[in-house]
Design a protein around this motif. Structure first.
Motif, PDB file in Angstrom:
ATOM      1  N   THR A1466       0.833  -1.219   0.000  1.00  8.05           N
ATOM      2  CA  THR A1466       0.000   0.000   0.000  1.00  8.05           C
ATOM      3  C   THR A1466       0.858   1.257   0.000  1.00  8.05           C
ATOM      4  O   THR A1466       0.413   2.320  -0.413  1.00  8.05           O
ATOM      5  N   GLU A1467       2.101   1.151   0.485  1.00  4.46           N
ATOM      6  CA  GLU A1467       2.965   2.337   0.599  1.00  4.46           C
ATOM      7  C   GLU A1467       3.995   2.362  -0.521  1.00  4.46           C
ATOM      8  O   GLU A1467       4.600   1.336  -0.831  1.00  4.46           O
ATOM      9  N   GLU A1468       4.211   3.544  -1.071  1.00  2.35           N
ATOM     10  CA  GLU A1468       5.188   3.697  -2.146  1.00  2.35           C
ATOM     11  C   GLU A1468       6.601   3.632  -1.578  1.00  2.35           C
ATOM     12  O   GLU A1468       6.875   4.129  -0.486  1.00  2.35           O
ATOM     13  N   LEU A1469       7.517   2.991  -2.292  1.00  2.00           N
ATOM     14  CA  LEU A1469       8.904   2.851  -1.844  1.00  2.00           C
ATOM     15  C   LEU A1469       9.681   4.120  -2.154  1.00  2.00           C
ATOM     16  O   LEU A1469       9.679   4.605  -3.287  1.00  2.00           O
ATOM     17  N   GLN A1470      10.306   4.685  -1.114  1.00  2.00           N
ATOM     18  CA  GLN A1470      11.165   5.870  -1.289  1.00  2.00           C
ATOM     19  C   GLN A1470      12.622   5.405  -1.298  1.00  2.00           C
ATOM     20  O   GLN A1470      13.156   5.025  -0.276  1.00  2.00           O
ATOM     21  N   LEU A1471      13.233   5.451  -2.464  1.00  2.00           N
ATOM     22  CA  LEU A1471      14.613   4.989  -2.577  1.00  2.00           C
ATOM     23  C   LEU A1471      15.571   6.149  -2.326  1.00  2.00           C
ATOM     24  O   LEU A1471      16.048   6.801  -3.256  1.00  2.00           O
ATOM     25  N   GLY A1472      15.801   6.454  -1.039  1.00  2.00           N
ATOM     26  CA  GLY A1472      16.738   7.537  -0.707  1.00  2.00           C
ATOM     27  C   GLY A1472      18.160   7.015  -0.693  1.00  2.00           C
ATOM     28  O   GLY A1472      18.407   5.820  -0.588  1.00  2.00           O
ATOM     29  N   ILE A1473      19.094   7.959  -0.806  1.00  2.00           N
ATOM     30  CA  ILE A1473      20.511   7.557  -0.830  1.00  2.00           C
ATOM     31  C   ILE A1473      21.175   7.823   0.504  1.00  2.00           C
ATOM     32  O   ILE A1473      21.846   6.968   1.071  1.00  2.00           O
ATOM     33  N   ARG A1474      20.943   9.059   1.049  1.00  2.00           N
ATOM     34  CA  ARG A1474      21.675   9.426   2.266  1.00  2.00           C
ATOM     35  C   ARG A1474      21.015   8.888   3.537  1.00  2.00           C
ATOM     36  O   ARG A1474      21.675   8.659   4.528  1.00  2.00           O
TER      37      ARG A1474
END
Length: 1689
Positions: A1466-1474
């Motif tokens: 249900t939740e969108e994946l946030q592909l952060g780097i830091r």
């Protein structure tokens, strides 16, 4: 009167009973009768109250007595017995007056009791005592037997207790009892308890009323004497007592029984059977019994006594007697007692004398010598005692006829004894047990009487008149009574013997005994000489042990001449000539000792000692032994000689001068040397060859006599030196050589030495040995080459030595060289940097053992002094700290926790040192372990050593914690510390926290760096509170002027300071930032240092003063105007000083923080300064790629990219609302100039950096700039990405429809998804994601070239992605291939596998994005390619290994239950780097995201895979999808229908979310078609059902065809419901337009490639889809038309 249990009437305080009636009677009569005696008739029971009235009686009688009298009047027998016992006790204990008060009541009670007893014995039966109707027969009988037994015993007790003057009053009573025949029958009663009680009563009657018994002699005699064979253990003691009393009391008892026919046969049978297991009870009575027999009964005496003794001896041979020591002893005692008595009574009667010796005593001894079970010293002692008594009597009455008779008896005895002994020995194969028995017998006969040990058990033992009294035995009364009362007895007639005589062997024994010994010795030596008989030699040894005299040795030598070897010294030759024992020793014993085949020679050593006993002096013995060990004696014999000396103080006294002498000492030192250095040639000898010699060394070192060594102390020292030298060489040998070496033996010897020593450790050599033992155990196997079993032995050995050391008194440490040298050695070991983890573990284990032993010392300072000796001084600690590699600084610098403006990275991990631990780590670990052990006791360490050690351990731990990628051996080191409980928490609990903090604070202020970080770590881990730290920084001014230590201390404390504290520090910094010269700007106490502190405060988000921030910014702008050359814009950094680099880093860091935390708007000039500086610094970063290995340059690059990233994020997040506060042209300048400028630098830089870098770890300092650089690249706009000019990168033979620039971009970026650094992979994904929607249009333009060929058409997605996917599939097969589907794999974040899986999933996200952007026709072609390559199948298998069982967000557990839980679907994946906080969820969330996309965009393919999978996988997929994905997808599908803007001409579409239904209504002219599409619960896996609604104007068959078509489209097309409906509508439209159906699939539009029927049959003219025809031909293996069956051309 009422029943017993009825309720008493209320108010009736006393029970109604006969007592009250008696009271009334007394009152009525009004008189008080006097005391009436013991009446015995029922009519006159004799009870008269002493005084009138119950009240008066009660007051005179004691309450306890009253209670007992009541109990005595009860009927129950047990109650009466207990009451009688109580009454007796109370009469004894109470005072006279109290007892007098009871006297009036006693006569009646007594008479009643005695009457009851008589009634019980004579009248009662089981049925009269108990009610036969209510009580079973068994219980009635048992009660009756108990009553009878108790009655008999009560009468006996009465007889024993009554004084003589009162017995007469009971005489009548007993007469009447004894006149009853029933009474005499109790002697034959079946119950043993009754018989026993009966015989006890008979004994008591004989003792107390002898006349009564004499009157009843005719009844007593048969009753007792005819029961003589009763063998019940309960009855026997009482019976035999009764027998003796009967014989004593009734002189004419034998007139009433026939002794020879009735009594003696019974007695004989019982004795012959060994007393039937009761010998210990019966046999002590036999002597008194035969002593009471009148001569008339025993005639003829010879036959009687012969039969009697023969029966006795026969009883000894029964199995029961042989197996019981007590039975056997009783029989033997009785035999000798009776024998002595008969001999004494019949001395002078030759027949009887001969019978006793020849027929009884000698056969008896012979029998015993043959049976080992009877060979107890007891028998031989009895024999010796008997002989001693005869000899003593003969010696005293020398001229008497008695003496003559006794001498004759003794002479006869020795002749006969000699015969049987000679017979036993004079056999070549003589029996071992017989030989042993003879030697034991002779040994006992040789002892004087005083040393004889007879069995002292408390049995009936007779004392004859010739013995001194030992103690008064219980049954002596029989003998004494016999002596007094019997006329025929002469037992007491013999005079006594004095003690002094008994200690010497009588001449009557000495001569015959010596003759016998000489005879046996001569016989034995002949057998040894002629037949080498081992048994005879052993016998000879035993003989000589007891009879070592020159006479015996002379006999042993016989006629042999003196033939000692001439080479012997004159002294020895003379001694041998003089002493036959020494001659025998040299001629015979040495030869026997040196026979190799002999295993046990200890008995020969006994002969040697026997010979030595015959020497006149110690010097003679020493001379003989010194001579023997030179040549004659082998080592094993010497060992046995010394062992014998240790086992006996007598033997030791004989050889002490020899043991302490030089010759033995030197020989043993030589032996030690030979054993320690055994060469290869000696390995031919057997193991026992060495073990015997080692045993000898061990013995002489470990055995002590009176706290002194066996041998001279100087030789002990020299032997230990030899052992030490050998141990020291052990390290140089290999493990195999050590296995065979003498180390094991040395351990055994040293262990025994230390275990037994007392005070011997003062020897320097033993302490050196102990040190070497300790060192061998404290070093690893790799160094010592010792096998495990030896290490274990060494450990036990040195522990025993240290244990001995610590229990010495005095100042142990000062005295002990071991403790001093071991401390020094430990210190050198840990400081030498030569230890790996294994070595350190071994060292710590050894130290732990050592300290635990030291804890036991009484010297409380010992352990503290020892630790102090290992502790390095301050300069040594500093040197070790400086030798630690400096990589630890990387992380604190990157994270801004510390600031530096000089280059200090000189020390680094060297390749060759990859396993060696730094000395600082080893030293801190060792000392921490030591204080953990030491503080088990209250041990105080001097000079704050505890705090210093804890501080250094914290330094080591902090150093490790700060490393980027610590090597495996360092990780292992920290794990080892955890296992050993060496942690800060454990240590701080022991120390003084405030003292430790003070120490840390001082070091932080002096040195900064790690010391500052340690304080922050302690506060962060809550080991120390902020308040505790606050005391140390109360005066803020104390930190200024700034030094590196002060700056680092403030930086580390910043996160924990209050706002007020920070404001104070900032207030100190602001003035310092103004008006500096160029040099001051770069110094620590200038611009650099104060700006660093400001940044640290700003980093904690605690400065919200906009004016202050703008003020600092203005100062920086001023610096740029005044000292522009300080600002590193577009320049080469190779010649720039670290000071300038440091200040630039702080300026850039400030600007990044300013943008992050400053909320007030900036002026245009400020924006220009920030943005222009940013781009200039970025250019500097780009131009100095070659210097990235320099830490400060890497840091500069990082903070430059950080600033760029902050600006990119700021402009990316701007909205129409926020742009209003910005300068007018700022956004356009950013988009047109700064953003392209940034990305034109960074994208090529990314390509360059990833192409060059070898170490690709994300956490590596060398790749630190990748994070901010890659994060910046994620903000690159699509148009700028497309306009990038990268070097052309094309692959030969690669099929592509893309233009060259796009293909180059794809070929450059796509391989970076394999790069082993997460930031790069994510940045590349974000960039390619923006391009994916561009690619399908180029395939769309070339679509016409596909579709009409005669095979299933397929088209590959971009080749660069597919070749990448192929590589990734191979990598993932290695990672996940072996794991079953459904078993969840956890991938360790940032590991190599993590990057492989991340790249693979990101590649699929890109492919699915590309797939979704394509048209339905292209999707059909792409999906056909995926089906052929089976790539999707592999993906789905992998996803079910990576998706978690429960894909719920962790934080949703606390949410309200009525909300649907948040899941990874249900939740969108946030592909952060830091942001790395969510790293553990990256792969699981990404896997769920890919699965969601796959189900949404490729439902038909997933459905096909699911249906073809095995049952287990089928169920797993179904269960998981239904539970977590179907509802999400169904909702999205229904929502997309509801919100769709797509319009159909002639068709309306509606959706119902609650029922998961979509309703489509198609209208053309008059025709109305309504279809209802139902989604399954496991959508999209299950089949979508199509149901009919309204149907107007359509034939049933056509209607069915259309429903089937829609169902087929929805099941087999990889798209949404709207796309499926559009396809179906198009199909129906074509049908109404007149296009005919394809007669294979019954559809106008092909369900997969959307083509129309084009291929026509020449015969029937029908048209078909190309794909349908191809499938028809291949499946039927024919090329005919499906309709007309003609050949299809």
């Amino acid at each position: 009167m009422g029943g017993k249990n009825k309720q008493r009437t209320k108010g009736n305080l006393r029970p109604s009973n006969s007592g009250r009636a008696a009271e009334l009677l007394a009152k009525e009569q009004g008189t008080v009768p006097g005391f009436i005696g013991f009446g015995t008739f029922h009519s006159d029971l004799g009870y008269v109250p002493a005084i009138q009235g119950a009240e008066e009686i009660d007051s005179l009688v004691d309450s306890d007595f009253r209670m007992v009298l009541r109990k005595l009047s009860k009927k129950d027998v047990t109650t009466k017995l207990k009451a009688m016992q109580e009454f007796g006790t109370m009469c004894t204990e109470r005072d006279t007056e109290t007892v007098k008060g009871v006297l009036p009541y006693w006569p009646r009670i007594f008479c009643k009791i005695s009457l009851v007893l008589q009634d019980h014995l004579i009248k009662e039966t089981p049925d009269t005592l108990s009610d036969p109707q209510t009580i079973p027969e068994e219980e009635r009988e048992a009660k009756f037997y108990r009553v009878v037994t108790c009655s008999l015993l009560a009468l006996k007790k009465l007889l024993c207790l009554l004084p003589d003057n009162e017995l007469d009053s009971l005489e009548e009573k007993f007469k009447s009892l004894l006149s009853q025949n029933k009474f005499w029958k109790y002697g034959k009663h079946s119950i043993p308890q009754i018989r026993s009680a009966y015989f006890e009563l008979v004994s008591a009657l004989c003792q107390r009323t002898p006349q009564l018994m004499k009157d009843e002699a005719s009844k007593v005699s048969p009753s007792v004497l005819l029961s003589i064979d009763d063998s019940d253990p309960i009855v026997c003691p009482a019976l035999w007592e009764a027998v003796l009393y009967t014989l004593t009391t009734i002189e004419d008892c034998w007139l009433h029984v026939n002794a020879k026919k009735s009594v003696f046969p019974k007695l004989s049978a019982m004795v012959r059977e060994g007393g039937r297991g009761l010998a210990a009870v019966i046999y002590p009575y036999l002597l008194p019994f035969i002593s009471r027999l009148p001569q008339s009964i025993t005639d003829p005496k010879l036959d009687f006594f012969k039969n009697f003794l023969t029966s006795l001896v026969a009883g000894l041979s029964t199995e029961r007697t042989k197996t019981s020591f007590s039975e056997c002893s009783a029989v033997i005692s009785a035999f000798f007692e009776c024998l002595r008595f008969i001999m004494q009574q019949n001395l002078g009667e030759e027949e009887i004398e001969e019978m006793l010796v020849n027929d009884q005593l000698i056969p008896f001894i012979d029998a015993v010598l043959k049976d080992p079970r009877l060979q107890d010293e007891q028998l031989f002692n009895h024999l010796a005692e008997t002989l001693s008594s005869w000899e003593a009597k003969a010696d005293l009455d020398k001229d008497d006829k008695t003496a003559y008779n006794l001498e004759k008896v003794l002479l006869n005895f020795w002749e006969r004894l000699s015969e049987i002994c000679v017979e036993k020995i004079n056999e070549p194969e003589t029996d071992v047990k017989s030989v042993l028995a003879v030697s034991n017998l002779l040994q006992v006969l040789q002892k004087p009487k005083s040393s004889l040990k007879l069995n002292k058990k408390n049995v009936g033992k007779v004392r004859f008149a010739d013995e001194m009294p030992e103690s008064n035995k219980e049954n002596e009364k029989y003998v004494s009574s016999e002596g007094e009362n019997s006329e025929g007895s002469d037992l007491m007639a013999e005079p006594s013997l004095t003690h002094s005589c008994s200690d010497l062997i009588s001449p009557l024994r000495k001569k015959p005994l010596e003759d016998l010994v000489c005879k046996l010795a001569e016989m034995s030596v002949n057998y040894v000489n002629e037949q080498k008989s081992e048994q005879h030699l052993r016998f000879l040894s035993t003989l000589l042990n007891s009879f070592s005299s020159s006479q015996v040795f002379k006999v042993l030598l016989g006629d042999e001449k003196q033939s000692i070897v001439k080479a012997k010294p004159l002294e020895i030759a003379k001694l041998a000539q003089k002493n036959p024992a020494i001659q025998f020793l040299y001629q015979k014993v040495i030869g026997w000792l040196n026979e190799d085949q002999r295993k046990d020679a200890s008995f020969l050593v006994d002969i040697l000692y026997s010979a030595l006993c015959c020497c006149d002096s110690h010097m003679e013995r020493k001379a003989v032994l010194d001579d023997l060990i030179e040549v004659d004696l082998k080592w094993n014999s010497i060992l046995q000689v010394i062992e014998k000396a240790c086992s006996s103080s007598d033997k030791h006294a004989l050889v002490t001068p020899w043991l302490k002498g030089d010759i033995l000492g030197e020989k043993l030192v030589t032996l030690a040397d030979h054993l320690c250095n055994k060469d290869l040639e000696s390995t031919v000898s057997s193991e026992s060859y060495f073990s015997e010699r080692w045993s000898l060394l061990s013995l002489v070192l470990s055995q002590h006599v009176k706290n002194d060594y066996l041998i001279g102390e100087v030789y002990v020292e020299r032997i230990i030196v030899k052992l030490h030298e050998t141990l020291s060489k052990a390290k140089k040998l290999s493990e195999a050589e050590n296995n065979d070496s003498s180390v094991s033996f040395i351990c055994d010897v040293a262990y025994n030495y230390f275990s037994s020593a007392k005070g011997c450790l003062l020897m320097p050599s033993s302490e050196d040995l102990l040190l070497t033992l300790f060192q061998l155990c404290a070093e690893s196997k790799e160094k010592t080459h010792l096998p495990d079993f030896l290490i274990s032995k060494l450990k036990n050995t040195w522990l025993s030595g240290v244990n001995l050391l610590v229990h010495q008194t005095g100042d142990t440490y000062k005295k002990s060289t071991f403790l001093r040298l071991s401390a020094l050695w430990l210190k050198n070991q840990v400081q030498s940097s030569s230890l790996d983890i294994t070595s350190l573990q071994v060292l710590l284990s050894a130290v732990d053992d050592l300290l635990n032993v030291l804890l036991e010392s009484e010297d409380t300072y010992l352990l503290g002094v020892y630790i102090g000796s290992v502790m390095p001084d301050n300069s040594e600690w500093e040197k070790m700290r400086q030798s630690l590699p400096m990589q630890w600084l990387h992380r604190p610098l990157l994270e801004g926790r510390l600031s530096l403006n000089y280059e200090c990275f000189k020390t680094d991990f060297k390749e060759q040192d990859t396993k060696k631990l730094p000395s600082h780590l080893c030293t801190s670990a060792l000392l921490s372990k030591m204080i953990l052990v030491a503080l088990k006791k209250e041990i105080v360490l001097e000079n704050n050593e505890l705090e210093k050690i804890i501080a250094e351990l914290l330094y080591s731990l902090q150093w490790y914690e700060e490393l980027d990628n610590p090597p495996i051996f360092l990780t292992g080191f920290c794990e080892m510390l955890q296992k050993l409980n060496i942690t800060y928490d454990n240590l701080c609990g022991l120390g003084n926290t405030s003292g430790l903090l003070q120490l840390l604070f001082n070091r932080s202020r002096e040195n900064g760096t790690l010391w500052s970080l340690i304080i922050a770590k302690l506060i962060l881990s809550r080991s120390v509170s902020s308040d505790e730290v606050k005391r140390h920084y109360r005066r803020k001014e104390g930190f200024f002027p700034l030094t590196e230590g002060n700056m680092h201390t403030i930086q580390s404390l910043c996160p924990f300071l209050s706002k007020e504290d920070k404001k104070e520090f900032i207030a100190q910094c602001i003035p310092a930032l103004l008006a500096w010269t160029k040099e001051d700007v770069c110094s620590i106490n200038g611009g650099f240092g104060h700006l660093a502190i400001f940044n640290s405060c700003l980093q904690t988000k605690s400065i919200d003063d906009g004016e202050l921030l703008h003020g600092i910014l203005k100062i920086l702008i001023t610096w740029k105007k005044d000292h522009e050359d300080i600002f590193l814009f577009s320049c080469n950094l190779s010649e720039v000083s670290p000071e300038i680099l440091g200040v630039n880093i702080e300026i850039i860091r400030f600007l990044s923080l300013f943008l992050k935390y400053c909320s007030s708007p900036l002026a245009e000039s400020e924006w220009d300064f920030i943005m222009c500086s940013m781009l200039a610094w970025l250019e500097t970063t780009n131009e100095n790629q070659t210097l990235y290995s320099v830490p400060l340059v890497q840091l500069f690059a990082c903070v430059s990219c950080d600033l760029t990233c902050e600006l990119s994020a700021f402009f990316d997040s701007t909205t129409l609302d926020t742009t209003g506060s910005l300068p007018v042209n700022l956004i356009s300048e950013w988009k047109e100039f700064f953003s392209p400028g940034i990305h034109s630098l960074l994208l090529p830089l990314l390509v360059t950096v990833t192409g060059e870098s070898k170490d690709t770890s994300e956490t590596s300092f060398q790749n630190a700039m990748l994070k901010p650089m890659c994060e910046t690249l994620t903000y690159i706009p699509k148009d700028q990405l497309l306009s990038q000019k990268l070097p052309a990168r094309l692959v030969a033979g690669q099929k592509t429809n893309l233009p060259e620039y796009l293909q180059t971009l794809l070929n450059t970026l796509a391989p970076l998804l394999l790069y082993r650094a997460r930031p790069v992979q994510i940045a590349v994904y974000h960039m390619l994601y923006k391009l994916m929607t561009e690619f399908p249009q180029y395939d769309q333009d070339n679509l016409k070239s596909y579709g009409d060929e005669e095979e299933e058409p397929a088209l590959s997605p971009p080749a660069a992605l597919m070749s990448l996917l192929s590589t990734q599939e191979d990598l993932l097969e290695n990672v996940l291939g072996c794991i079953p589907v459904g078993q969840i794999v956890t991938i360790k974040p940032l590991s190599e596998d993590f990057c492989y899986v991340l790249g693979y999933l990101l590649t699929w996200k890109l492919i699915l994005t590309f797939f979704k952007a394509a048209s339905s026709q292209l999707r059909a072609l792409y999906s056909m390619h995926l089906r052929k390559t089976k790539s999707l199948n592999k993906l789905l298998y992998h996803l079910f290994r990576l998706m978690p069982e429960n894909p719920t967000f962790a934080e949703t557990a606390v949410e309200l239950s009525n909300k649907d839980p948040k899941t990874f679907f249900t939740e969108e994946l946030q592909l952060g780097i830091r942001d790395t906080s969510t790293l553990p969820y990256h792969i699981p969330h990404l896997a769920c995201s890919v699965y969601h996309m796959t189900l949404k965009d490729l439902p038909a393919m997933v459905r096909l895979w699911w249906n073809s999978s095995e049952k287990r996988v089928f169920n797993i997929v179904d269960r998981f999808t239904s539970k977590y994905v179907s509802s999400v997808l169904s909702f999205q599908e229904i929502s997309s229908v509801q919100t769709s803007t797509q319009l159909f001409n002639g068709m309306t579409v509606k959706a119902r979310a609650t029922t998961r239904e979509v309703m489509a209504t198609y209208t053309i002219e008059d025709i109305v078609i309504e279809l209802i599409i139902q989604l399954p619960s496991n959508y999209p896996l299950g089949s979508i059902t199509v149901e009919s609604g309204k149907r107007v104007g359509v034939a049933v068959q056509q209607w069915r065809n259309w429903m089937l078509q829609l169902s087929t489209y929805l099941t087999h097309q990889n798209g949404s419901i709207m796309e499926g409906l559009a396809l179906w509508k198009n199909n129906v439209d074509k049908r109404f337009e007149g296009v005919e159906d394809c007669m294979i699939c019954f559809s106008v539009i092909h369900g997969f490639n959307y083509s129309l029927p084009k291929k026509a049959c020449r015969t029937c003219k029908k048209k078909f889809h190309s794909a349908c025809l191809y499938k028809w031909f291949t499946s039927s293996n024919k090329s005919t038309c499906p309709l007309c069956r003609e050949t299809f051309f």
